[in-house]
Design a protein around this motif. Sequence first.
Motif, short mmCIF file in Angstrom:
data_model
loop_
_atom_site.label_atom_id
_atom_site.label_comp_id
_atom_site.label_asym_id
_atom_site.label_seq_id
_atom_site.Cartn_x
_atom_site.Cartn_y
_atom_site.Cartn_z
N TRP A 81 -14.10 4.52 0.12
CA TRP A 81 -13.99 3.68 1.31
C TRP A 81 -14.94 2.48 1.21
CZ3 TRP A 81 -11.42 1.37 4.65
CH2 TRP A 81 -12.00 0.76 5.77
N ALA A 82 -16.18 2.72 0.79
CA ALA A 82 -17.15 1.63 0.65
C ALA A 82 -16.67 0.60 -0.38
CB ALA A 82 -18.51 2.17 0.27
N LEU A 83 -16.09 1.09 -1.44
CA LEU A 83 -15.56 0.21 -2.49
C LEU A 83 -14.43 -0.66 -1.94
CD1 LEU A 83 -15.63 -0.26 -5.67
CD2 LEU A 83 -13.73 1.33 -5.72
N LEU A 84 -13.49 -0.03 -1.28
CA LEU A 84 -12.33 -0.76 -0.75
C LEU A 84 -12.74 -1.74 0.34
CD1 LEU A 84 -9.82 2.23 -0.49
CD2 LEU A 84 -9.77 0.37 -2.17
N ASP A 85 -13.56 -1.27 1.25
CA ASP A 85 -13.97 -2.09 2.40
C ASP A 85 -14.79 -3.30 1.94
OD1 ASP A 85 -14.11 -2.61 5.20
OD2 ASP A 85 -16.15 -1.80 5.22
N GLY A 86 -15.53 -3.16 0.87
CA GLY A 86 -16.39 -4.24 0.41
C GLY A 86 -15.73 -5.24 -0.52
N ARG A 87 -14.59 -4.89 -1.11
CA ARG A 87 -14.03 -5.76 -2.16
C ARG A 87 -12.67 -6.38 -1.85
NH1 ARG A 87 -17.11 -2.09 -4.84
NH2 ARG A 87 -18.23 -2.73 -6.70
N LEU A 88 -11.98 -5.88 -0.85
CA LEU A 88 -10.58 -6.30 -0.70
C LEU A 88 -10.33 -7.14 0.54
CD1 LEU A 88 -8.99 -2.97 -1.84
CD2 LEU A 88 -9.05 -5.11 -3.08
N PRO A 89 -9.63 -8.25 0.35
CA PRO A 89 -9.25 -9.09 1.49
C PRO A 89 -8.10 -8.44 2.25
CG PRO A 89 -8.26 -9.93 -0.51
CD PRO A 89 -9.13 -8.76 -0.91
N ALA A 90 -8.08 -8.68 3.53
CA ALA A 90 -6.95 -8.24 4.36
C ALA A 90 -6.54 -6.80 4.09
CB ALA A 90 -5.77 -9.20 4.17
N LEU A 91 -7.50 -5.88 4.13
CA LEU A 91 -7.21 -4.47 3.87
C LEU A 91 -6.54 -3.85 5.09
CD1 LEU A 91 -7.47 -1.98 2.04
CD2 LEU A 91 -9.72 -1.59 3.05
N GLU A 92 -5.35 -3.32 4.88
CA GLU A 92 -4.60 -2.63 5.93
C GLU A 92 -4.69 -1.14 5.66
OE1 GLU A 92 -0.01 -2.23 7.59
OE2 GLU A 92 -0.41 -3.46 5.84
N LEU A 93 -4.90 -0.37 6.73
CA LEU A 93 -4.95 1.08 6.59
C LEU A 93 -3.71 1.70 7.23
CD1 LEU A 93 -8.71 1.72 7.43
CD2 LEU A 93 -7.62 1.61 5.18
N VAL A 94 -3.09 2.61 6.50
CA VAL A 94 -1.90 3.34 6.95
C VAL A 94 -2.13 4.81 6.65
CG1 VAL A 94 -0.35 1.36 6.55
CG2 VAL A 94 -0.71 3.04 4.73
N THR A 95 -1.24 5.67 7.08
CA THR A 95 -1.37 7.09 6.73
C THR A 95 -1.12 7.26 5.23
OG1 THR A 95 0.96 7.62 7.06
CG2 THR A 95 -0.52 7.81 9.00
N HIS A 96 -1.65 8.34 4.71
CA HIS A 96 -1.44 8.63 3.28
C HIS A 96 0.05 8.78 2.98
CE1 HIS A 96 -2.45 9.88 -0.73
NE2 HIS A 96 -1.84 11.04 -0.58
N GLU A 97 0.78 9.39 3.89
CA GLU A 97 2.23 9.54 3.70
C GLU A 97 2.90 8.17 3.63
OE1 GLU A 97 4.00 12.25 2.90
OE2 GLU A 97 2.02 13.18 2.80
N ARG A 98 2.49 7.25 4.48
CA ARG A 98 3.07 5.90 4.45
C ARG A 98 2.71 5.17 3.16
NH1 ARG A 98 7.07 2.75 4.85
NH2 ARG A 98 6.62 0.65 5.54
#
Length: 129
Positions: A81-98
């Motif tokens: 989560w720290a990696l994704l939140d710190g490096r990616l522009p316009a990060l969208e979160l969805v369910t794992h199934e989605r």
Amino acid sequence: MKRTGILNRHLAGELARLGHGDGVLVCDAGMPIPDGPRVVDLAFRAGVPSFAEVLDGLLAELVVEGATAAREVREANAQAWALLDGRLPALELVTHERLKELSAGARLVVRTGEARPYANVLLRCGVFF
């Protein structure tokens, strides 16, 4: 012979084929890989190469305009989560199934050896100009 960057010839070749809007799924060793996208499987052993190593290598080579990850990563895998939140522009979160559903539309899947849950992200390629 290439001097720097991604040396894996299969991965380097697949990256060269990508265009604006194409999806690249970077996933852990346990993520189901859908039929359809091209796959470069880098997994060697549990944890090798790590999600972080592969993601950082890809981000150094690609223009990324957006990304999608599973919201479950926030609770289940603080490092990812720290990696994704710190490096990616316009990060969208969805369910794992989605995320699994969306991965079927990816152009490329890059499988890592990551052995921690929810270390998966769908990158959307941008354009350099």
